[in-house]
Design an enzyme around this catalytic site. Structure first.
Site, PDB file in Angstrom:
ATOM      1  N   TYR A  92       0.880  -1.173   0.000  1.00 19.87           N
ATOM      2  CA  TYR A  92       0.000   0.000   0.000  1.00 19.87           C
ATOM      3  C   TYR A  92       0.912   1.216   0.000  1.00 19.87           C
ATOM      4  O   TYR A  92       1.949   1.203   0.651  1.00 19.87           O
ATOM      5  CB  TYR A  92      -0.868  -0.020   1.265  1.00 19.87           C
ATOM      6  CG  TYR A  92      -2.072   0.877   1.202  1.00 19.87           C
ATOM      7  CD1 TYR A  92      -3.194   0.517   0.455  1.00 19.87           C
ATOM      8  CD2 TYR A  92      -2.113   2.079   1.905  1.00 19.87           C
ATOM      9  CE1 TYR A  92      -4.312   1.328   0.408  1.00 19.87           C
ATOM     10  CE2 TYR A  92      -3.238   2.897   1.852  1.00 19.87           C
ATOM     11  CZ  TYR A  92      -4.337   2.511   1.106  1.00 19.87           C
ATOM     12  OH  TYR A  92      -5.449   3.320   1.059  1.00 19.87           O
ATOM     13  N   ASN A 198     -15.258   3.663   4.079  1.00 22.33           N
ATOM     14  CA  ASN A 198     -16.057   3.100   2.984  1.00 22.33           C
ATOM     15  C   ASN A 198     -17.387   3.811   2.721  1.00 22.33           C
ATOM     16  O   ASN A 198     -17.664   4.156   1.569  1.00 22.33           O
ATOM     17  CB  ASN A 198     -16.303   1.603   3.222  1.00 22.33           C
ATOM     18  CG  ASN A 198     -15.027   0.798   3.025  1.00 22.33           C
ATOM     19  OD1 ASN A 198     -14.068   1.292   2.427  1.00 22.33           O
ATOM     20  ND2 ASN A 198     -14.999  -0.415   3.520  1.00 22.33           N
ATOM     21  N   ASN A 224     -18.845  -6.412  -5.495  1.00 23.87           N
ATOM     22  CA  ASN A 224     -19.045  -7.090  -4.212  1.00 23.87           C
ATOM     23  C   ASN A 224     -18.046  -6.656  -3.151  1.00 23.87           C
ATOM     24  O   ASN A 224     -18.030  -7.190  -2.048  1.00 23.87           O
ATOM     25  CB  ASN A 224     -18.993  -8.605  -4.399  1.00 23.87           C
ATOM     26  CG  ASN A 224     -17.673  -9.040  -5.001  1.00 23.87           C
ATOM     27  OD1 ASN A 224     -17.156  -8.346  -5.870  1.00 23.87           O
ATOM     28  ND2 ASN A 224     -17.128 -10.152  -4.557  1.00 23.87           N
ATOM     29  N   VAL A 227     -17.077  -1.180  -0.587  1.00 22.94           N
ATOM     30  CA  VAL A 227     -17.565   0.068  -1.179  1.00 22.94           C
ATOM     31  C   VAL A 227     -18.595  -0.232  -2.259  1.00 22.94           C
ATOM     32  O   VAL A 227     -19.631   0.442  -2.359  1.00 22.94           O
ATOM     33  CB  VAL A 227     -16.394   0.906  -1.745  1.00 22.94           C
ATOM     34  CG1 VAL A 227     -16.911   2.082  -2.564  1.00 22.94           C
ATOM     35  CG2 VAL A 227     -15.509   1.412  -0.610  1.00 22.94           C
ATOM     36  N   ARG A 247     -16.075 -10.796 -10.589  1.00 26.87           N
ATOM     37  CA  ARG A 247     -15.305 -11.901 -11.144  1.00 26.87           C
ATOM     38  C   ARG A 247     -16.198 -13.113 -11.382  1.00 26.87           C
ATOM     39  O   ARG A 247     -17.194 -13.303 -10.696  1.00 26.87           O
ATOM     40  CB  ARG A 247     -14.221 -12.347 -10.152  1.00 26.87           C
ATOM     41  CG  ARG A 247     -13.002 -11.488 -10.088  1.00 26.87           C
ATOM     42  CD  ARG A 247     -11.895 -12.215  -9.309  1.00 26.87           C
ATOM     43  NE  ARG A 247     -12.388 -12.820  -8.072  1.00 26.87           N
ATOM     44  CZ  ARG A 247     -12.553 -12.176  -6.923  1.00 26.87           C
ATOM     45  NH1 ARG A 247     -12.303 -10.886  -6.845  1.00 26.87           N
ATOM     46  NH2 ARG A 247     -12.969 -12.817  -5.851  1.00 26.87           N
ATOM     47  N   GLY A 322      -9.368   2.147  -6.253  1.00 26.68           N
ATOM     48  CA  GLY A 322      -8.621   0.957  -5.884  1.00 26.68           C
ATOM     49  C   GLY A 322      -8.118   0.275  -7.137  1.00 26.68           C
ATOM     50  O   GLY A 322      -8.469   0.681  -8.252  1.00 26.68           O
ATOM     51  N   PHE A 346     -10.123   8.806  -6.601  1.00 29.87           N
ATOM     52  CA  PHE A 346     -10.768   9.365  -5.416  1.00 29.87           C
ATOM     53  C   PHE A 346     -10.130   8.741  -4.197  1.00 29.87           C
ATOM     54  O   PHE A 346      -9.941   7.525  -4.109  1.00 29.87           O
ATOM     55  CB  PHE A 346     -12.274   9.100  -5.396  1.00 29.87           C
ATOM     56  CG  PHE A 346     -12.907   9.660  -4.150  1.00 29.87           C
ATOM     57  CD1 PHE A 346     -13.161  11.015  -4.048  1.00 29.87           C
ATOM     58  CD2 PHE A 346     -13.181   8.844  -3.057  1.00 29.87           C
ATOM     59  CE1 PHE A 346     -13.690  11.553  -2.880  1.00 29.87           C
ATOM     60  CE2 PHE A 346     -13.707   9.376  -1.889  1.00 29.87           C
ATOM     61  CZ  PHE A 346     -13.963  10.733  -1.803  1.00 29.87           C
TER      62      PHE A 346
END
Lengths: 420, 420
Positions: A92, A198, A224, A227, A247, A322, A346
């Site tokens: 991260y 979130n 899913n 967020v 997926r 993400g 964002f």
């Protein structure tokens, strides 16, 4: 009580005798000793690695009283989010500020190490010296002491954290008053613990980029994700229709997921693979032809996201929050130049940094009013009576590699002040 | 005069005799016959291909009088731009509207084929039937007739084209009044012919996205492209410093290019390859540390552009107006989410479509006032006396594959009305 705790206690005593004999070093104030007599505890990592390998527990000396503009808080509950797991893994981009472990012979000096421009708590005891990091980006805490010049916050208030990587996997923290946001206790402890990242992210994604009205369509991938599920709920409340992508899974799991997202309010859910069939694209274009989607919410990136661009209308916004595929996003120049596609990111932390206290509180009040579904979760308490060693071992066992409960639920940590 | 031209003349006569006998079909008006008695000529392609293979010349019947909101123009001069070459090759996303070649036995009906929602001139004669396309995205033209309801344009005015793919490689066109912009004749014919796309693109790139002031830095790739060179000049006039990137060349060519761009006002010019050396990155970061670049102008895309992102400061804009590498642009999610990078496109045609006549004229007036360096060029005249066959052959020879003169200069086409 383990021998470790005992040795901490003797260190504490050593501290008490040393402070008065070390001129020039800032000492515990008398107030601090009265107001916060107990130690506090945090989960820490020294080196990046898997969650169930890198984490340990450390007892720290009690917080000093907050300086001007700062507050002390007791953390009540803090979630283990996927991004926290990534922080520990070192994948991260953000990392908590390091906190220095003092060597045992440094005694009890209230030695502030400065990281990221801010004083952090010095560590007391534990496995030798060096720097450690306290993970935890989110949580609900109660104000226990307020520094000079702080307005709008009082002892007893509940707050959530507005600045990235405050280190919430701990029993207590000292933070800048500007870096927390007061929340209403009516939200409840679990909702409040997961309130700051979130849900406002989902809300901002739907309101900051493209003006949306009832009947409009949006597209999102990773539908899913936490967020993603919040986006579905907020959009459904407002009559905004969602094209959700997930997926491919084994058929039964896929059906269950489609049903679950549908129950939350998803208009349609598809797999990325299904989009390879051009008839689906044609079907979606037909569905949306009166209001082609102008917003694509992306937490996946990679080629599957590029494939979604063809579902968008003119002058659309691709908002990334993400990149779960860990692949970059390839943008065709034509989509940007001729179809007006704007790609941006964002980040909730940046939003908080750019907005005043009132706006931040208003955002969280709006989130609370949405009465969103509370994610399934379990609470894991790091008990006061455990030694650091036992606490570390039990946390590693409980969190595993993924940071989920054995049943796959989100884990909320409640770290108690250790008994010293 | 070739036999082709002769046959065209007999077709014209056939027209004149047929019009009165075809009820229900819109005919030439008497006014049109008086105002525009001669034929006009255009360069066309039927199938995509190399410029020196796909192009031919065709004589078309004289324009009909302009309908409401439309104007007839005589094209004075039109450049051959790289994007025009791409249009003919079929690698550009836009294509001119098709124009239908009528079969010889359809006589002289003023049959409008409708493409892109607009009537286009019907073709008269040429090699059989089918659809052809007239390339040419830019040029200066003189208004020869004004339709009803058109304000702000008069016969004799000079105009440039605001809508994509007007088909300027022709001697005359009929266009929507909204799709042209009046320009001052003082600009001169050559400047005016190249006024509507590249110079306002460069100006808009520097003013529409990031507020720039004297001393600020910007980054651009493809710095030796036409727009790149204009960006350098405009930036230099305003004290904006430019970090210019170009492909690696043989040393002498590279030195000459660096010198040329420097003479135009480039602050620094580097090759993409040089950036692989991290010391250059460090050097640039040092240079720009008081004002990290917040604007990256991209006409290349591909991995070399992704490499430039690390030169940018927080909250930068990556504005794409081309993709000469023909590769997509990969964006790291972190740059978008955590560093606030926004990636968007710019297309002059979209800007024109979104702005009113006054704003468009003001933009071009500003461009004229900048007194930018006129690109080196040669004018190729498609002569009135040539047959279509000869005209086509000579154009193909003159333009070659690249659409440049044998000396590598930009070619401007002057297509004369054919003698019929």
């Amino acid at each position: 009580m383990s021998s470790r705790t005992a040795s901490l206690r003797s260190l504490s005593r050593a501290t008490a005798t040393t402070t008065a004999t070390s001129p020039g070093i800032r000492l515990f104030s008398a107030t601090a000793r009265r107001a916060a007599p107990s130690a506090h505890r945090a989960l820490v990592f020294r080196e990046h690695g898997a969650l169930n390998d890198a984490l340990s527990a450390h007892t720290f000396r009690a917080l000093s009283p907050p300086g001007p503009g700062r507050v002390n808080v007791r953390v009540r509950l803090a979630p283990v989010n996927p991004s926290d797991v990534n922080v520990v893994e070192g994948v991260y981009p953000n990392k908590p500020s390091p906190e220095t472990l003092l060597p045992p012979d440094s005694g009890g000096t209230q030695d502030f190490s400065v990281a990221g421009g801010e004083p952090v708590q010095s560590v007391d005891g534990g496995e030798g010296t060096g720097e450690v990091y306290v993970p935890g980006n989110e949580g609900v805490a109660e104000v226990t002491a307020v520094g000079e010049g702080v307005s709008g916050l009082e002892v007893g208030d509940w707050v959530v954290f507005a600045k990235t990587q405050p280190g919430t996997w701990a029993s207590a923290r000292q933070v800048g008053a500007r870096d927390v946001i007061r929340v209403d206790k009516d939200a409840g402890e679990v909702t409040a613990a997961m309130l700051s990242v979130n849900p406002p992210t989902a809300l901002c994604l739907l309101r900051e980029f493209v003006p949306l009205k009832e009947g409009d369509w949006i597209v999102q991938n990773g539908a899913n994700s936490a967020v993603g599920q919040l986006v579905i709920q907020i959009a459904a409340q407002r009559g905004i229709r969602t094209l959700n992508f997930v997926r491919s899974r084994e058929e039964q799991a896929n059906n269950a997921l489609v049903k679950h997202l549908g129950a939350l309010g998803a208009t349609h859910t598809f797999t990325y693979d299904a989009l390879a069939d051009r008839t689906l694209t044609a079907h979606i274009k037909q569905l949306t032809h009166t209001a082609p989607p102008r917003l694509l919410l992306n937490c996946v990136s990679g080629p599957q996201t590029t494939g979604l661009l063809r579902l968008l209308g003119q002058d659309a916004q691709l908002v990334s929050y993400g990149a779960m595929s860990k692949q970059p996003l390839a943008l065709p120049a034509g989509a940007q130049i001729f179809r007006g596609l704007v790609a941006r990111g964002f980040w909730m932390s940046a939003w908080y940094a750019a907005h005043a206290r009132k706006e931040r509180e208003a955002l969280l009040e709006e989130v609370v009013r949405l009465k969103l579904e509370e994610p399934r979760h379990t609470v894991f308490t790091v008990q006061a009576g455990w030694s650091d060693e036992e606490a570390g071992r039990r946390v590693r066992e409980a969190l595993g590699v993924q940071g989920r409960s054995p049943g796959g639920e989100k884990v909320l940590l409640r770290v108690e002040d250790p008994v010293v």
